[in-house]
Design a protein around this motif. Structure first.
Motif, mmCIF file in Angstrom:
data_model
loop_
_atom_site.group_PDB
_atom_site.id
_atom_site.type_symbol
_atom_site.label_atom_id
_atom_site.label_comp_id
_atom_site.label_asym_id
_atom_site.label_seq_id
_atom_site.Cartn_x
_atom_site.Cartn_y
_atom_site.Cartn_z
ATOM 1 N N PRO A 1 0.836 -1.212 0.000
ATOM 2 C CA PRO A 1 0.000 0.000 0.000
ATOM 3 C C PRO A 1 0.865 1.254 0.000
ATOM 4 C CG PRO A 1 -0.029 -1.069 2.165
ATOM 5 C CD PRO A 1 0.718 -1.989 1.231
ATOM 6 N N PRO A 2 0.229 2.397 -0.365
ATOM 7 C CA PRO A 2 -1.207 2.565 -0.651
ATOM 8 C C PRO A 2 -1.584 2.112 -2.064
ATOM 9 C CG PRO A 2 -0.067 4.658 -0.880
ATOM 10 C CD PRO A 2 0.957 3.685 -0.378
ATOM 11 N N PHE A 3 -2.801 1.569 -2.186
ATOM 12 C CA PHE A 3 -3.317 1.164 -3.479
ATOM 13 C C PHE A 3 -4.270 2.244 -3.995
ATOM 14 C CE2 PHE A 3 -2.534 -2.866 -1.180
ATOM 15 C CZ PHE A 3 -1.524 -3.360 -1.996
ATOM 16 N N HIS A 4 -4.048 2.685 -5.187
ATOM 17 C CA HIS A 4 -4.805 3.809 -5.743
ATOM 18 C C HIS A 4 -5.947 3.284 -6.625
ATOM 19 C CE1 HIS A 4 -1.901 6.893 -4.381
ATOM 20 N NE2 HIS A 4 -1.013 5.930 -4.565
ATOM 21 N N PHE A 5 -7.070 2.985 -5.965
ATOM 22 C CA PHE A 5 -8.240 2.476 -6.681
ATOM 23 C C PHE A 5 -8.866 3.539 -7.578
ATOM 24 C CE2 PHE A 5 -7.817 -0.256 -2.966
ATOM 25 C CZ PHE A 5 -7.957 -1.518 -3.512
ATOM 26 N N GLU A 6 -8.550 4.786 -7.305
ATOM 27 C CA GLU A 6 -9.115 5.851 -8.141
ATOM 28 C C GLU A 6 -8.588 5.785 -9.576
ATOM 29 O OE1 GLU A 6 -5.407 7.562 -6.154
ATOM 30 O OE2 GLU A 6 -7.126 6.298 -5.586
ATOM 31 N N ASN A 7 -7.477 5.066 -9.780
ATOM 32 C CA ASN A 7 -6.980 4.898 -11.149
ATOM 33 C C ASN A 7 -8.023 4.239 -12.041
ATOM 34 O OD1 ASN A 7 -4.541 6.021 -10.416
ATOM 35 N ND2 ASN A 7 -3.476 4.068 -10.189
ATOM 36 N N TYR A 8 -8.746 3.294 -11.463
ATOM 37 C CA TYR A 8 -9.771 2.591 -12.245
ATOM 38 C C TYR A 8 -10.974 3.483 -12.533
ATOM 39 C CZ TYR A 8 -7.439 -1.906 -12.217
ATOM 40 O OH TYR A 8 -6.550 -2.930 -12.453
ATOM 41 N N THR A 9 -11.285 4.370 -11.601
ATOM 42 C CA THR A 9 -12.371 5.317 -11.854
ATOM 43 C C THR A 9 -12.024 6.253 -13.001
ATOM 44 O OG1 THR A 9 -12.995 5.247 -9.509
ATOM 45 C CG2 THR A 9 -13.837 7.087 -10.822
ATOM 46 N N LYS A 10 -10.784 6.762 -12.983
ATOM 47 C CA LYS A 10 -10.338 7.642 -14.064
ATOM 48 C C LYS A 10 -10.336 6.903 -15.407
ATOM 49 C CE LYS A 10 -7.195 10.265 -11.017
ATOM 50 N NZ LYS A 10 -5.765 10.600 -10.770
ATOM 51 N N ALA A 11 -9.812 5.686 -15.385
ATOM 52 C CA ALA A 11 -9.731 4.921 -16.633
ATOM 53 C C ALA A 11 -11.116 4.549 -17.146
ATOM 54 C CB ALA A 11 -8.888 3.664 -16.417
ATOM 55 N N TRP A 12 -12.016 4.178 -16.249
ATOM 56 C CA TRP A 12 -13.366 3.782 -16.663
ATOM 57 C C TRP A 12 -14.090 4.924 -17.350
ATOM 58 C CZ3 TRP A 12 -16.205 -0.217 -17.745
ATOM 59 C CH2 TRP A 12 -17.600 -0.092 -17.813
ATOM 60 N N ASN A 13 -13.930 6.125 -16.839
ATOM 61 C CA ASN A 13 -14.573 7.280 -17.474
ATOM 62 C C ASN A 13 -14.094 7.475 -18.910
ATOM 63 O OD1 ASN A 13 -15.991 7.864 -15.102
ATOM 64 N ND2 ASN A 13 -14.384 9.219 -14.328
ATOM 65 N N GLN A 14 -12.875 7.051 -19.189
ATOM 66 C CA GLN A 14 -12.316 7.219 -20.527
ATOM 67 C C GLN A 14 -12.678 6.061 -21.457
ATOM 68 O OE1 GLN A 14 -10.494 9.814 -21.772
ATOM 69 N NE2 GLN A 14 -10.685 10.967 -19.863
ATOM 70 N N VAL A 15 -12.660 4.831 -20.957
ATOM 71 C CA VAL A 15 -12.785 3.665 -21.845
ATOM 72 C C VAL A 15 -14.198 3.096 -21.924
ATOM 73 C CG1 VAL A 15 -10.386 3.047 -21.374
ATOM 74 C CG2 VAL A 15 -12.206 1.943 -20.068
ATOM 75 N N SER A 16 -15.084 3.436 -20.986
ATOM 76 C CA SER A 16 -16.422 2.830 -21.010
ATOM 77 C C SER A 16 -17.178 3.124 -22.301
ATOM 78 C CB SER A 16 -17.231 3.281 -19.790
ATOM 79 O OG SER A 16 -17.309 4.694 -19.706
ATOM 80 N N PRO A 17 -17.159 4.359 -22.853
ATOM 81 C CA PRO A 17 -17.833 4.553 -24.150
ATOM 82 C C PRO A 17 -17.179 3.749 -25.264
ATOM 83 C CG PRO A 17 -17.399 6.664 -23.076
ATOM 84 C CD PRO A 17 -16.617 5.632 -22.346
#
Length: 276
Positions: free
Chosen positions: A52-68
């Protein structure tokens, strides 16, 4: 005893080889996942460490970009697979059981098309898509992707159908079934394992295609996932955590397809091997 010892040594070497192969195959994936939970400092100074620390917010940022982009890829890949399956099964049945003028010439023309490198079609296909007004649309990927998959799969399905007993088709005719009903109630059930195999292969091929969507789709919002990932670095300059998180998210749909479709994939491979 000597023979038993030799056999055990052979088994030990075989398992060692398989273990090393699995490590080489999966370590890059594991490395990608662990980098996706790090910030820039951890990537630079703690590259191989998992703590740690594990930065789970990286997935939130990436999801906003790749989900569409995932939605775009699902539409393109699913549409291509459905269209290719429909046309290939019809073509395989027509070449395998029907008689019509020019049948052999058309069949061997399709066979020769399999031997040509795909890159030779890039410029003629692009010009054709331009003339048809299909550029910068999903249809450019769906129609040309299905067309590219047809030669090989028409050849495979034709061989599969030609190996089926003629009595099956004679019984359908005796019962009064025409070509449409024979195709619907006899050919499609017979081809079910092969259809599943084809759908998975075409779906994965379209999902992973990079060159054709890159040259035909220019609007960023319409790009498929593979093309969009190439531009993802501009959204996260020098920030490898969200970037690799985007790559990790991109692996999930194909991993799920493999997990839930593996049984049908193996059935299709077995059926094709037996009949061909």
């Amino acid at each position: 005893m000597h023979g038993l010892s030799t056999k055990r040594n052979y088994e030990w070497l075989k398992h060692l080889f398989l273990i090393l192969t699995c490590i080489m195959l999966f370590y890059p994936l594991i490395l990608m996942v662990q980098i996706s939970f790090k910030d820039v400092g951890q990537v630079i100074y703690e590259f191989f460490q998992i703590k740690p620390p594990f930065h789970f917010e990286n997935y939130t940022k990436a999801w906003n970009q790749v989900s569409p982009l995932i939605v775009n890829s699902l539409i393109m890949s699913g549409g291509t697979a459905l269209l290719a399956v429909l046309l290939a099964t019809m073509g395989g049945y027509a070449f395998g059981r029907l008689k019509f003028p020019g049948q052999e010439i058309m069949y061997w023309a399709i066979f020769i098309k399999i031997l040509l490198p795909g890159v030779l079609n890039l410029i003629p296909a692009f010009v054709l898509a331009w003339k048809l007004g299909l550029l910068d649309s999903f249809w450019s990927v769906i129609l040309f992707g299905a067309a590219g998959a047809l030669p090989f799969w028409v050849f495979v399905l034709r061989m599969f159908i030609a190996q089926q007993p003629q009595e099956l088709f004679d019984c359908a005719k005796i019962d009064g079934a025409g070509e449409v009903l024979t195709y619907r109630y006899l050919v499609l059930p017979l081809l079910k394992p092969m259809i599943t195999l084809m759908a998975i292969n075409v779906f994965i091929g379209t999902w992973n295609d990079y060159i054709w969507p890159l040259v035909t789709i220019t609007t960023p919002e319409k790009r498929p996932l593979v093309v969009g990932l190439a531009y993802l670095a501009s959204s996260f300059p020098n920030d490898y955590g969200p970037l690799t998180a985007g790559y990790a998210i991109a692996c999930v749909p194909l991993a799920l397809l493999f997990i839930f479709g593996m049984r049908f994939f193996v059935q299709g491979m077995t059926s094709g091997a037996i009949k061909m």
